[in-house]
Each structure stands twice: as C-alpha cells, then as structure tokens.
Design a protein around this motif. Structure first.
Motif, PDB file in Angstrom:
ATOM      1  N   GLY A 252      16.676 -38.740  -6.355  1.00 35.54           N
ATOM      2  CA  GLY A 252      18.081 -38.385  -6.474  1.00 35.54           C
ATOM      3  C   GLY A 252      18.849 -38.493  -5.168  1.00 35.54           C
ATOM      4  N   LYS A 253      20.142 -38.267  -5.281  1.00 35.06           N
ATOM      5  CA  LYS A 253      21.046 -38.402  -4.144  1.00 35.06           C
ATOM      6  C   LYS A 253      21.192 -37.070  -3.427  1.00 35.06           C
ATOM      7  CE  LYS A 253      25.709 -40.025  -3.093  1.00 35.06           C
ATOM      8  NZ  LYS A 253      26.141 -38.790  -2.441  1.00 35.06           N
ATOM      9  N   GLY A 254      21.277 -37.123  -2.106  1.00 32.58           N
ATOM     10  CA  GLY A 254      21.535 -35.940  -1.299  1.00 32.58           C
ATOM     11  C   GLY A 254      23.024 -35.710  -1.150  1.00 32.58           C
ATOM     12  N   SER A 255      23.386 -34.866  -0.195  1.00 33.30           N
ATOM     13  CA  SER A 255      24.794 -34.538   0.006  1.00 33.30           C
ATOM     14  C   SER A 255      25.564 -35.677   0.679  1.00 33.30           C
ATOM     15  CB  SER A 255      24.921 -33.259   0.834  1.00 33.30           C
ATOM     16  OG  SER A 255      24.313 -33.425   2.098  1.00 33.30           O
ATOM     17  N   LEU A 256      24.870 -36.573   1.359  1.00 28.49           N
ATOM     18  CA  LEU A 256      25.489 -37.742   1.982  1.00 28.49           C
ATOM     19  C   LEU A 256      25.268 -38.966   1.095  1.00 28.49           C
ATOM     20  CD1 LEU A 256      24.155 -37.217   5.630  1.00 28.49           C
ATOM     21  CD2 LEU A 256      26.427 -36.620   4.753  1.00 28.49           C
ATOM     22  N   ASP A 257      25.976 -40.057   1.389  1.00 27.36           N
ATOM     23  CA  ASP A 257      25.698 -41.319   0.703  1.00 27.36           C
ATOM     24  C   ASP A 257      24.236 -41.698   0.916  1.00 27.36           C
ATOM     25  OD1 ASP A 257      28.310 -41.601  -0.165  1.00 27.36           O
ATOM     26  OD2 ASP A 257      28.907 -42.801   1.570  1.00 27.36           O
ATOM     27  N   PHE A 258      23.718 -42.557   0.059  1.00 30.72           N
ATOM     28  CA  PHE A 258      22.346 -43.025   0.243  1.00 30.72           C
ATOM     29  C   PHE A 258      22.216 -43.638   1.632  1.00 30.72           C
ATOM     30  CE2 PHE A 258      22.543 -43.438  -4.494  1.00 30.72           C
ATOM     31  CZ  PHE A 258      21.519 -42.540  -4.779  1.00 30.72           C
ATOM     32  N   PRO A 259      21.155 -43.290   2.361  1.00 23.28           N
ATOM     33  CA  PRO A 259      21.001 -43.869   3.704  1.00 23.28           C
ATOM     34  C   PRO A 259      20.628 -45.347   3.653  1.00 23.28           C
ATOM     35  CG  PRO A 259      19.154 -42.411   3.196  1.00 23.28           C
ATOM     36  CD  PRO A 259      20.111 -42.319   2.046  1.00 23.28           C
ATOM     37  N   LYS A 260      21.120 -46.095   4.636  1.00 21.36           N
ATOM     38  CA  LYS A 260      20.686 -47.477   4.824  1.00 21.36           C
ATOM     39  C   LYS A 260      19.293 -47.436   5.448  1.00 21.36           C
ATOM     40  CE  LYS A 260      23.447 -49.128   7.720  1.00 21.36           C
ATOM     41  NZ  LYS A 260      24.205 -49.906   8.675  1.00 21.36           N
ATOM     42  N   ILE A 261      18.594 -48.546   5.368  1.00 20.26           N
ATOM     43  CA  ILE A 261      17.315 -48.684   6.057  1.00 20.26           C
ATOM     44  C   ILE A 261      17.445 -49.847   7.028  1.00 20.26           C
ATOM     45  CG2 ILE A 261      14.861 -49.208   5.856  1.00 20.26           C
ATOM     46  CD1 ILE A 261      14.873 -47.892   3.124  1.00 20.26           C
ATOM     47  N   GLU A 262      17.062 -49.608   8.273  1.00 24.74           N
ATOM     48  CA  GLU A 262      17.084 -50.649   9.289  1.00 24.74           C
ATOM     49  C   GLU A 262      15.692 -50.810   9.880  1.00 24.74           C
ATOM     50  OE1 GLU A 262      19.946 -49.853  12.350  1.00 24.74           O
ATOM     51  OE2 GLU A 262      21.633 -49.779  10.940  1.00 24.74           O
ATOM     52  N   LEU A 263      15.341 -52.048  10.180  1.00 21.46           N
ATOM     53  CA  LEU A 263      14.077 -52.353  10.830  1.00 21.46           C
ATOM     54  C   LEU A 263      14.321 -52.533  12.329  1.00 21.46           C
ATOM     55  CD1 LEU A 263      12.621 -54.988   8.344  1.00 21.46           C
ATOM     56  CD2 LEU A 263      12.116 -52.550   8.459  1.00 21.46           C
ATOM     57  N   HIS A 264      13.458 -51.895  13.126  1.00 16.99           N
ATOM     58  CA  HIS A 264      13.555 -52.013  14.585  1.00 16.99           C
ATOM     59  C   HIS A 264      12.164 -52.182  15.169  1.00 16.99           C
ATOM     60  CE1 HIS A 264      17.821 -51.092  15.255  1.00 16.99           C
ATOM     61  NE2 HIS A 264      17.705 -50.417  14.118  1.00 16.99           N
ATOM     62  N   LYS A 265      12.130 -52.790  16.340  1.00 19.34           N
ATOM     63  CA  LYS A 265      10.864 -53.034  17.027  1.00 19.34           C
ATOM     64  C   LYS A 265      10.273 -51.742  17.595  1.00 19.34           C
ATOM     65  CE  LYS A 265       9.033 -55.621  20.946  1.00 19.34           C
ATOM     66  NZ  LYS A 265       9.412 -56.477  22.080  1.00 19.34           N
ATOM     67  N   ASP A 266      11.139 -50.871  18.117  1.00 20.71           N
ATOM     68  CA  ASP A 266      10.643 -49.709  18.864  1.00 20.71           C
ATOM     69  C   ASP A 266      11.727 -48.632  18.900  1.00 20.71           C
ATOM     70  OD1 ASP A 266      10.423 -48.272  21.670  1.00 20.71           O
ATOM     71  OD2 ASP A 266       8.430 -49.073  21.229  1.00 20.71           O
ATOM     72  N   ILE A 267      11.329 -47.379  18.834  1.00 22.22           N
ATOM     73  CA  ILE A 267      12.286 -46.278  18.875  1.00 22.22           C
ATOM     74  C   ILE A 267      13.037 -46.250  20.204  1.00 22.22           C
ATOM     75  CG2 ILE A 267      10.521 -44.604  19.598  1.00 22.22           C
ATOM     76  CD1 ILE A 267      12.091 -42.474  17.984  1.00 22.22           C
ATOM     77  N   TYR A 268      12.342 -46.490  21.307  1.00 22.17           N
ATOM     78  CA  TYR A 268      12.985 -46.460  22.619  1.00 22.17           C
ATOM     79  C   TYR A 268      13.928 -47.651  22.796  1.00 22.17           C
ATOM     80  CZ  TYR A 268       9.546 -42.849  23.545  1.00 22.17           C
ATOM     81  OH  TYR A 268       8.788 -41.713  23.467  1.00 22.17           O
ATOM     82  N   ALA A 269      13.537 -48.792  22.294  1.00 19.70           N
ATOM     83  CA  ALA A 269      14.393 -49.973  22.359  1.00 19.70           C
ATOM     84  C   ALA A 269      15.666 -49.732  21.546  1.00 19.70           C
ATOM     85  CB  ALA A 269      13.648 -51.198  21.843  1.00 19.70           C
ATOM     86  N   ARG A 270      15.523 -49.146  20.364  1.00 22.18           N
ATOM     87  CA  ARG A 270      16.694 -48.863  19.528  1.00 22.18           C
ATOM     88  C   ARG A 270      17.633 -47.891  20.215  1.00 22.18           C
ATOM     89  NH1 ARG A 270      18.692 -45.062  16.369  1.00 22.18           N
ATOM     90  NH2 ARG A 270      16.873 -43.716  16.361  1.00 22.18           N
ATOM     91  N   LEU A 271      17.095 -46.812  20.760  1.00 23.33           N
ATOM     92  CA  LEU A 271      17.936 -45.783  21.367  1.00 23.33           C
ATOM     93  C   LEU A 271      18.587 -46.246  22.664  1.00 23.33           C
ATOM     94  CD1 LEU A 271      15.700 -42.664  20.667  1.00 23.33           C
ATOM     95  CD2 LEU A 271      17.879 -43.234  19.586  1.00 23.33           C
ATOM     96  N   SER A 272      17.902 -47.086  23.420  1.00 19.55           N
ATOM     97  CA  SER A 272      18.432 -47.528  24.713  1.00 19.55           C
ATOM     98  C   SER A 272      19.299 -48.777  24.605  1.00 19.55           C
ATOM     99  CB  SER A 272      17.283 -47.810  25.687  1.00 19.55           C
ATOM    100  OG  SER A 272      16.576 -48.976  25.290  1.00 19.55           O
ATOM    101  N   GLY A 273      19.101 -49.548  23.523  1.00 20.31           N
ATOM    102  CA  GLY A 273      19.795 -50.816  23.405  1.00 20.31           C
ATOM    103  C   GLY A 273      19.116 -51.944  24.169  1.00 20.31           C
ATOM    104  N   ASP A 274      18.006 -51.642  24.815  1.00 22.23           N
ATOM    105  CA  ASP A 274      17.230 -52.626  25.589  1.00 22.23           C
ATOM    106  C   ASP A 274      15.958 -52.926  24.806  1.00 22.23           C
ATOM    107  OD1 ASP A 274      15.614 -54.060  27.340  1.00 22.23           O
ATOM    108  OD2 ASP A 274      15.782 -52.609  28.985  1.00 22.23           O
ATOM    109  N   GLU A 275      15.858 -54.111  24.225  1.00 18.82           N
ATOM    110  CA  GLU A 275      14.730 -54.484  23.371  1.00 18.82           C
ATOM    111  C   GLU A 275      13.373 -54.442  24.083  1.00 18.82           C
ATOM    112  OE1 GLU A 275      14.260 -55.053  19.991  1.00 18.82           O
ATOM    113  OE2 GLU A 275      16.234 -54.115  19.999  1.00 18.82           O
ATOM    114  N   GLU A 276      13.361 -54.377  25.391  1.00 14.05           N
ATOM    115  CA  GLU A 276      12.103 -54.345  26.147  1.00 14.05           C
ATOM    116  C   GLU A 276      11.616 -52.921  26.403  1.00 14.05           C
ATOM    117  OE1 GLU A 276      10.456 -57.193  26.521  1.00 14.05           O
ATOM    118  OE2 GLU A 276      12.185 -58.002  25.446  1.00 14.05           O
TER     119      GLU A 276
END
Length: 126
Positions: free
Chosen positions: A22-46
């Motif tokens: 079922g649906k939560g209080s927000l819209d259904f979340p999107k799903i994104e694929l990323h190489k690494d949590i640190y790369a995603r958060l920093s914007g630096d893929e390395e």
C-alpha cells in the motif's frame, strides 16, 4: 549483477510491492541506482568509505527516494529484499524512526525489526 538486470527486476517487482504494502503518507518513492553511498552524497563518483561495500539500499525521507547501491547487490533476492526493506521504512512513521534511532541499537530497533521481517515476503514478488 548489471544495472540493466537490477532495473529489470525493479520494473517487474516494484509495482507489485507497492500494491501489496500500500501507499504511505507521501507519494510512492522513486528508485535510483547508484554506485556508492558516499559517491551519491558527495557528488564525486570516485568517493567511497567504510560502508561502501556493505550498504545495499537506503530510503531517504527528505527526497522520498529508495537508493539501491548496485555493486553490493548479488542476485534477484537481494534486489527484492532491499526494495521491501526500504519500502517498509517509507511506510513507517518518520518521527518514530528518528526517536528509535536514538533509543535502540540497529538490531533492537523496532523499525528495523519490522523491515527485516517484511523482507521474508521477497518470494511473493519473483
């Protein structure tokens, strides 16, 4: 697994996960694929860090996105379990989530216990 293989599993399983839980209080979340949590958060893929090899997925309530870290996904079960786990967090009370993080260790946190329990449904979505 390749990102295409993971995306194919997401495309097949995610609509059924949404219907089942079922649906939560927000819209259904999107799903994104990323190489690494640190790369995603920093914007630096390395970028990488201590959780680079262990974090499979994460739900961010501020962006309402489920992030899948594809190098750590080994098979279809991993993909589906990760989506279910993070989707459970999407459905949960986010105020409680923040409180419980301060009160409990990860393994004793009722929010995490529920998410891990729901992962056991993974075979419903193959």
């Amino acid at each position: 697994m390749t990102t295409d293989e993971i995306q194919n599993i997401i495309d097949k399983a995610y609509p059924n996960i949404q219907k089942y839980y079922g649906k939560g209080s927000l819209d259904f979340p999107k799903i994104e694929l990323h190489k690494d949590i640190y790369a995603r958060l920093s914007g630096d893929e390395e970028q990488s860090g201590e959780h680079s090899s262990t974090t499979k997925a994460q739900y961010d309530e501020d962006t309402n996105v489920i992030y899948i870290y594809y190098p750590n996904i080994i098979n279809e079960e991993d993909v589906i379990r990760s989506i279910i786990h993070e989707y459970t967090h999407y459905k949960q009370d986010h105020k409680l989530f923040k409180q419980y993080r301060q009160m409990y260790s990860y393994n004793e946190n009722p929010i995490e216990i529920e998410a891990h329990k729901n992962e056991e449904d993974w075979q419903l979505f193959i």
